[in-house]
Design a protein around this motif. Sequence first.
Motif, mmCIF file in Angstrom:
data_model
loop_
_atom_site.group_PDB
_atom_site.id
_atom_site.type_symbol
_atom_site.label_atom_id
_atom_site.label_comp_id
_atom_site.label_asym_id
_atom_site.label_seq_id
_atom_site.Cartn_x
_atom_site.Cartn_y
_atom_site.Cartn_z
ATOM 1 N N PRO A 92 -17.662 8.376 -14.092
ATOM 2 C CA PRO A 92 -17.014 8.393 -15.409
ATOM 3 C C PRO A 92 -15.486 8.324 -15.350
ATOM 4 C CG PRO A 92 -18.783 10.027 -15.335
ATOM 5 C CD PRO A 92 -18.680 9.453 -13.964
ATOM 6 N N GLU A 93 -14.861 9.093 -14.441
ATOM 7 C CA GLU A 93 -13.393 9.154 -14.388
ATOM 8 C C GLU A 93 -12.771 7.802 -14.060
ATOM 9 O OE1 GLU A 93 -15.439 11.373 -13.212
ATOM 10 O OE2 GLU A 93 -14.803 13.230 -14.198
ATOM 11 N N ALA A 94 -13.519 6.967 -13.309
ATOM 12 C CA ALA A 94 -12.979 5.651 -12.960
ATOM 13 C C ALA A 94 -12.743 4.839 -14.236
ATOM 14 C CB ALA A 94 -13.931 4.925 -12.015
ATOM 15 N N GLY A 95 -13.605 5.039 -15.231
ATOM 16 C CA GLY A 95 -13.434 4.342 -16.507
ATOM 17 C C GLY A 95 -12.148 4.762 -17.197
ATOM 18 N N LEU A 96 -11.858 6.047 -17.122
ATOM 19 C CA LEU A 96 -10.649 6.573 -17.752
ATOM 20 C C LEU A 96 -9.393 5.993 -17.089
ATOM 21 C CD1 LEU A 96 -9.396 8.543 -19.760
ATOM 22 C CD2 LEU A 96 -9.638 10.358 -18.066
ATOM 23 N N LEU A 97 -9.386 5.983 -15.746
ATOM 24 C CA LEU A 97 -8.222 5.449 -15.043
ATOM 25 C C LEU A 97 -8.067 3.962 -15.345
ATOM 26 C CD1 LEU A 97 -8.327 7.205 -11.546
ATOM 27 C CD2 LEU A 97 -7.253 7.938 -13.655
ATOM 28 N N LYS A 98 -9.199 3.254 -15.423
ATOM 29 C CA LYS A 98 -9.132 1.813 -15.660
ATOM 30 C C LYS A 98 -8.605 1.504 -17.064
ATOM 31 C CE LYS A 98 -11.663 -2.450 -15.110
ATOM 32 N NZ LYS A 98 -12.948 -3.109 -14.992
ATOM 33 N N ILE A 99 -9.060 2.255 -18.052
ATOM 34 C CA ILE A 99 -8.596 1.951 -19.408
ATOM 35 C C ILE A 99 -7.104 2.262 -19.534
ATOM 36 C CG2 ILE A 99 -9.047 4.110 -20.735
ATOM 37 C CD1 ILE A 99 -10.331 2.242 -22.883
ATOM 38 N N ARG A 100 -6.631 3.327 -18.870
ATOM 39 C CA ARG A 100 -5.195 3.629 -18.889
ATOM 40 C C ARG A 100 -4.406 2.443 -18.340
ATOM 41 N NH1 ARG A 100 -5.517 9.794 -16.323
ATOM 42 N NH2 ARG A 100 -6.088 10.855 -18.264
ATOM 43 N N LYS A 101 -4.884 1.918 -17.208
ATOM 44 C CA LYS A 101 -4.176 0.821 -16.540
ATOM 45 C C LYS A 101 -4.266 -0.455 -17.384
ATOM 46 C CE LYS A 101 -1.938 -0.319 -12.746
ATOM 47 N NZ LYS A 101 -0.693 0.361 -12.362
ATOM 48 N N LEU A 109 1.792 12.017 -23.241
ATOM 49 C CA LEU A 109 2.485 13.131 -23.900
ATOM 50 C C LEU A 109 1.513 14.285 -24.054
ATOM 51 C CD1 LEU A 109 4.105 10.557 -24.724
ATOM 52 C CD2 LEU A 109 4.492 11.633 -26.933
ATOM 53 N N ARG A 110 1.848 15.405 -23.467
ATOM 54 C CA ARG A 110 0.978 16.576 -23.572
ATOM 55 C C ARG A 110 1.790 17.765 -24.086
ATOM 56 N NH1 ARG A 110 -3.249 16.119 -18.431
ATOM 57 N NH2 ARG A 110 -4.088 14.146 -19.152
ATOM 58 N N PRO A 111 1.726 18.021 -25.372
ATOM 59 C CA PRO A 111 2.453 19.170 -25.889
ATOM 60 C C PRO A 111 1.776 20.469 -25.465
ATOM 61 C CG PRO A 111 1.365 17.945 -27.674
ATOM 62 C CD PRO A 111 0.998 17.273 -26.403
ATOM 63 N N MET A 138 5.812 15.092 -20.407
ATOM 64 C CA MET A 138 5.749 13.630 -20.397
ATOM 65 C C MET A 138 5.363 13.219 -18.987
ATOM 66 S SD MET A 138 7.251 12.420 -23.389
ATOM 67 C CE MET A 138 7.573 10.805 -22.778
ATOM 68 N N ARG A 139 4.109 12.799 -18.856
ATOM 69 C CA ARG A 139 3.570 12.458 -17.533
ATOM 70 C C ARG A 139 3.480 10.942 -17.402
ATOM 71 N NH1 ARG A 139 -2.869 13.323 -16.169
ATOM 72 N NH2 ARG A 139 -2.870 12.240 -14.173
ATOM 73 N N GLU A 140 4.037 10.393 -16.321
ATOM 74 C CA GLU A 140 3.852 8.967 -16.042
ATOM 75 C C GLU A 140 2.368 8.784 -15.724
ATOM 76 O OE1 GLU A 140 3.700 5.082 -14.847
ATOM 77 O OE2 GLU A 140 2.932 6.720 -13.627
ATOM 78 N N LEU A 145 0.418 8.027 -6.976
ATOM 79 C CA LEU A 145 -0.742 8.205 -6.100
ATOM 80 C C LEU A 145 -2.050 7.720 -6.715
ATOM 81 C CD1 LEU A 145 -0.345 11.760 -4.520
ATOM 82 C CD2 LEU A 145 -0.650 9.611 -3.291
ATOM 83 N N TYR A 146 -2.168 7.831 -8.049
ATOM 84 C CA TYR A 146 -3.408 7.448 -8.701
ATOM 85 C C TYR A 146 -3.730 5.969 -8.545
ATOM 86 C CZ TYR A 146 -4.293 11.812 -11.200
ATOM 87 O OH TYR A 146 -4.592 13.103 -11.526
ATOM 88 N N PHE A 147 -2.686 5.149 -8.441
ATOM 89 C CA PHE A 147 -2.922 3.704 -8.441
ATOM 90 C C PHE A 147 -2.400 3.024 -7.181
ATOM 91 C CE2 PHE A 147 -3.185 5.037 -12.854
ATOM 92 C CZ PHE A 147 -4.372 4.425 -13.245
ATOM 93 N N GLY A 250 2.369 15.619 -12.896
ATOM 94 C CA GLY A 250 2.093 15.831 -14.319
ATOM 95 C C GLY A 250 0.665 16.290 -14.559
ATOM 96 N N ASP A 251 -0.257 15.774 -13.746
ATOM 97 C CA ASP A 251 -1.655 16.201 -13.859
ATOM 98 C C ASP A 251 -1.747 17.708 -13.618
ATOM 99 O OD1 ASP A 251 -4.500 16.010 -13.982
ATOM 100 O OD2 ASP A 251 -4.535 16.114 -11.788
ATOM 101 N N ILE A 252 -1.091 18.148 -12.554
ATOM 102 C CA ILE A 252 -1.191 19.553 -12.156
ATOM 103 C C ILE A 252 -0.410 20.458 -13.112
ATOM 104 C CG2 ILE A 252 -0.662 21.186 -10.302
ATOM 105 C CD1 ILE A 252 -0.954 18.681 -8.373
HETATM 106 C C1 IPM Z 1 -6.437 14.365 -16.815
HETATM 107 C C2 IPM Z 1 -7.651 14.423 -15.927
HETATM 108 C C3 IPM Z 1 -7.796 13.067 -15.238
HETATM 109 C C4 IPM Z 1 -6.538 12.828 -14.425
HETATM 110 C C5 IPM Z 1 -9.054 12.955 -14.345
HETATM 111 C C6 IPM Z 1 -10.315 13.221 -15.156
HETATM 112 C C7 IPM Z 1 -9.128 11.647 -13.634
HETATM 113 O O1 IPM Z 1 -7.546 15.454 -15.022
HETATM 114 O O2 IPM Z 1 -6.395 13.536 -17.732
HETATM 115 O O3 IPM Z 1 -5.524 15.163 -16.572
HETATM 116 O O4 IPM Z 1 -6.426 13.323 -13.298
HETATM 117 O O5 IPM Z 1 -5.654 12.139 -14.927
#
Ligand code: IPM
Length: 361
Positions: A92-101, A109-111, A138-140, A145-147, A250-252
């Motif tokens: 599932p997560e691969a779909g999320l990364l792909k749609i972002r790209k 933006l994460r308030p 504000m996360r790039e 590393l993700y891509f 930004g993820d962390i």
């Molecule tokens: C997020 C999530 C995603 C990410 C995962 C699900 C790939 O943790 O949106 O923060 O790491 O970007």
Amino acid sequence: MKLNIGVIKGDGIGPEIVTEAMKVLDRTGEVYGFQCSYEQLLMGGASIDVHGIPLTDETIERAKASDAVLMGSIGGDTNTSPWYKLEPSKRPEAGLLKIRKELGLFANLRPAVLYEELSGACPLKEEITAGGFDMMIMRELTGGLYFGERKTVEENGIRTAYDSLTYNENEIRRIAVKAFDIARKRRHKVISVDKANVLDSSRLWRKVVEEVAKDYPDVTLEHMLVDNCAMQLVKNPKQFDVLLTENMFGDILSDEASMVTGSIGMLASASLNETKFGLYEPSGGSAPDIAGKGIANPIATILSAAMMLRYSFDQDDAADAIEAAVSQVLKDGYRTGDIMSDGCTKVNTAQMGDLICERIH
Ligand code: IPM
Ligand code: MG
């Protein structure tokens, strides 16, 4: 005015919380004079179940053809769900990364806001949080590393894995510009977070952010090392207005910041490209453990819909009305289970949606 919205209900609690956000959007449209037309799109586990892959080209095209996408959450229980028996690129997560790209959604933006009414849920001491805090992370979102190039090989009989962290100056500049633009609408302060004492990518990040800052003399810029930032978020969260950082940091840090607010079910997010287009989703996950029970907190998704009205449709008044309705519901003492406290009235997902609708003026 008609708003063409792609809807990815997604997995877990996604369908329940998105349904409430659509309800609130429809009600807000009645008051503010717009009409939402929704197109349901499949992504994540829901798409795997139908198409065998988490994101089809057709979904990408239909998402691109909409004005904005509202999303619930994707993914399941990584220990038990059959989706996680698939190879990583089909999960599932691969779909999320792909749609972002594919949609070029480089600005996330994460308030992270401490709601006065929920300050009891905040794990920090009161002396640290008195007066509340309100930061915008504000996360790039489409680099780093993700891509970067990734591979696992065997070298001289030793298994070795590579992930590479690359940024070019254009990728850094465009997110920095967005961060400074947003700081101008807030408290005029950017803290850029990096690891410039070790990483080349961070040293370039710092240089480019400084170049951008020259065009914003009214915004103060500070640099902070990421390890120190992790500490400062719990020591003195009030110092942050706009926190600008690369993808992995930004993820962390955004998870840390959301925990510090004590209410991840309250936090919205927006992922934007160069245009008005954006994908809007709650910061929390799909919570498979409570899926289908009708008890999830829909507020983060409802606030994401408010961000959509603000950033993609320039409907600032309607967005303000949703945010005010959420505050009012909390003041009136209604809570879903995750934010419940003594003396409040516990409500379920749909009741929370209705209560917010009643307060849209
Ligand atoms: C997020 C999530 C995603 C990410 C995962 C699900 C790939 O943790 O949106 O923060 O790491 O970007
Ligand atoms: Mg995350």
